[in-house]
Design a protein around this motif. Sequence first.
Motif, PDB file in Angstrom:
ATOM      1  N   PRO A 152     -12.412  -8.302  -0.361  1.00 33.44           N
ATOM      2  CA  PRO A 152     -13.294  -7.221  -0.826  1.00 33.44           C
ATOM      3  C   PRO A 152     -14.711  -7.324  -0.274  1.00 33.44           C
ATOM      4  CG  PRO A 152     -12.651  -8.669  -2.654  1.00 33.44           C
ATOM      5  CD  PRO A 152     -11.786  -9.003  -1.500  1.00 33.44           C
ATOM      6  N   LYS A 173      -9.995   1.726   0.586  1.00 39.77           N
ATOM      7  CA  LYS A 173      -8.709   1.859  -0.108  1.00 39.77           C
ATOM      8  C   LYS A 173      -8.255   0.433  -0.417  1.00 39.77           C
ATOM      9  CE  LYS A 173      -3.897   3.381   0.367  1.00 39.77           C
ATOM     10  NZ  LYS A 173      -3.243   2.041   0.324  1.00 39.77           N
ATOM     11  N   TRP A 174      -8.198   0.091  -1.710  1.00 35.99           N
ATOM     12  CA  TRP A 174      -7.853  -1.275  -2.107  1.00 35.99           C
ATOM     13  C   TRP A 174      -6.486  -1.636  -1.533  1.00 35.99           C
ATOM     14  CZ3 TRP A 174      -4.076  -3.987  -4.530  1.00 35.99           C
ATOM     15  CH2 TRP A 174      -4.416  -5.267  -5.008  1.00 35.99           C
ATOM     16  N   PRO A 175      -6.332  -2.860  -1.013  1.00 35.25           N
ATOM     17  CA  PRO A 175      -7.352  -3.917  -0.996  1.00 35.25           C
ATOM     18  C   PRO A 175      -8.074  -4.091   0.338  1.00 35.25           C
ATOM     19  CG  PRO A 175      -5.215  -4.864  -0.541  1.00 35.25           C
ATOM     20  CD  PRO A 175      -4.992  -3.390  -0.696  1.00 35.25           C
ATOM     21  N   ASN A 176      -7.558  -3.483   1.434  1.00 36.88           N
ATOM     22  CA  ASN A 176      -8.074  -3.929   2.729  1.00 36.88           C
ATOM     23  C   ASN A 176      -8.190  -2.848   3.790  1.00 36.88           C
ATOM     24  OD1 ASN A 176      -5.290  -3.611   3.010  1.00 36.88           O
ATOM     25  ND2 ASN A 176      -5.143  -5.167   4.602  1.00 36.88           N
ATOM     26  N   TYR A 266     -18.570  -2.068  -4.974  1.00 34.66           N
ATOM     27  CA  TYR A 266     -17.201  -1.934  -4.470  1.00 34.66           C
ATOM     28  C   TYR A 266     -16.472  -0.831  -5.241  1.00 34.66           C
ATOM     29  CZ  TYR A 266     -12.571  -3.292  -2.739  1.00 34.66           C
ATOM     30  OH  TYR A 266     -11.341  -3.281  -2.147  1.00 34.66           O
ATOM     31  N   THR A 267     -16.633  -0.817  -6.554  1.00 34.41           N
ATOM     32  CA  THR A 267     -15.967   0.193  -7.382  1.00 34.41           C
ATOM     33  C   THR A 267     -16.429   1.587  -6.993  1.00 34.41           C
ATOM     34  OG1 THR A 267     -15.800  -1.393  -9.210  1.00 34.41           O
ATOM     35  CG2 THR A 267     -15.517   0.944  -9.749  1.00 34.41           C
ATOM     36  N   CYS A 270     -14.760   2.550  -3.786  1.00 29.70           N
ATOM     37  CA  CYS A 270     -13.308   2.385  -3.758  1.00 29.70           C
ATOM     38  C   CYS A 270     -12.614   3.714  -4.058  1.00 29.70           C
ATOM     39  CB  CYS A 270     -12.861   1.328  -4.767  1.00 29.70           C
ATOM     40  SG  CYS A 270     -11.089   0.960  -4.668  1.00 29.70           S
ATOM     41  N   THR A 272      -9.560   4.174  -4.366  1.00 27.87           N
ATOM     42  CA  THR A 272      -8.376   3.963  -5.196  1.00 27.87           C
ATOM     43  C   THR A 272      -8.684   4.154  -6.675  1.00 27.87           C
ATOM     44  OG1 THR A 272      -7.643   2.341  -3.561  1.00 27.87           O
ATOM     45  CG2 THR A 272      -6.503   2.335  -5.678  1.00 27.87           C
ATOM     46  N   ILE A 293     -12.050  -2.685 -10.868  1.00 25.53           N
ATOM     47  CA  ILE A 293     -11.926  -3.869 -10.019  1.00 25.53           C
ATOM     48  C   ILE A 293     -12.444  -5.071 -10.806  1.00 25.53           C
ATOM     49  CG2 ILE A 293     -12.617  -4.966  -7.847  1.00 25.53           C
ATOM     50  CD1 ILE A 293     -10.900  -2.512  -7.400  1.00 25.53           C
ATOM     51  N   GLY A 297     -11.720  -9.414  -7.450  1.00 27.35           N
ATOM     52  CA  GLY A 297     -11.301  -8.431  -6.468  1.00 27.35           C
ATOM     53  C   GLY A 297      -9.947  -7.819  -6.738  1.00 27.35           C
ATOM     54  N   LEU A 299      -7.172  -5.270  -8.613  1.00 31.63           N
ATOM     55  CA  LEU A 299      -7.179  -3.884  -9.052  1.00 31.63           C
ATOM     56  C   LEU A 299      -6.611  -3.795 -10.462  1.00 31.63           C
ATOM     57  CD1 LEU A 299      -7.621  -0.875  -8.185  1.00 31.63           C
ATOM     58  CD2 LEU A 299      -5.224  -0.881  -7.443  1.00 31.63           C
TER      59      LEU A 299
END
Length: 322
Positions: A152, A173-176, A266-267, A270, A272, A293, A297, A299
Amino acid sequence: MQDKIIEILRSAHGYVSGSEISEKLGVSRQAVWKAINLLKEQGYEFDSVRNKGYRILRAPDCISEMELKRCLNTRIIGKNLVVLDSVGSTNDYLKRLAAEGAPNGTVVTAREQTKGKGRLGRSWQTAKDEGIAFSVLLRPDITPSEVSAITPLAGLAVCRAIREYTALECMIKWPNDIIVGQKKLVGILTEMSAEFDAVQYVIIGIGINVEHTHFPEEIAYKATSLLLETGRHINKNEFLACVLKHIEDEFTADNLELTPGAVSEYTDLCATVGKNITFMRGTRRVSGAAVGITSRGELEAMMSDGTICTINSGEVTVQGIY
């Protein structure tokens, strides 16, 4: 000598004669001529006028060791730099260097990657000069259980760099994956070598679609590139230097931890979170709503019965994306 010739020509306001270059470097004019020709083979373009000398018209538009070093503004990441013309996988190449003692922050990049890989064993090829494929070596003083923050953090760094350099409103787009709209722009693969209680090294492999205008039929519906999204060509060396600077900033700020501030950012980035998702739970494929999140890291998904399920790995399908 080639890098010194480039420095001399860049610092001049006009033409620089071969004799002036040879005098400054303490070499023969023949050696200067040979070095200029080698630079031409690397993609540099020069204007050469009799009795006036040389001046640079254009630097290579491909990844170049000299140009990338010139653009780098880091203390650790990329200071040990390997630029290859072609490689099977930058991750695999860097693993060999890591086993031989390569230092923390070593970066391997290549103009072409023929056997790259993504998550779950998928292939990720980089045709010559179309994309940017690179891997970063970290030697963190952490345990294997603490590695989960690295992917993340890498996603945050790359997403920030793209937004800064291109102004694209990309998301994670979680995770990578990094996406623009509903299409994938970047893939990130994290691998590690560890003993029971200590990490020997972590390698972060990153593939960025840059100049692509067409994709294989099986992924065309879900893939995009910087060129397709911005309508313009970018300076790959400047851009990669920007990404490496953001990676260094992210990985040196908080000892590889996902701080509350990082989780919040990050949230926000994100794509997702807030979407309906499907994922594997044991041997069953189930559905839920991505709601957050964790500090590791992971979901979080809310199930139909109101319980929260924590997802730390596996394939997640996001409604409206892929």
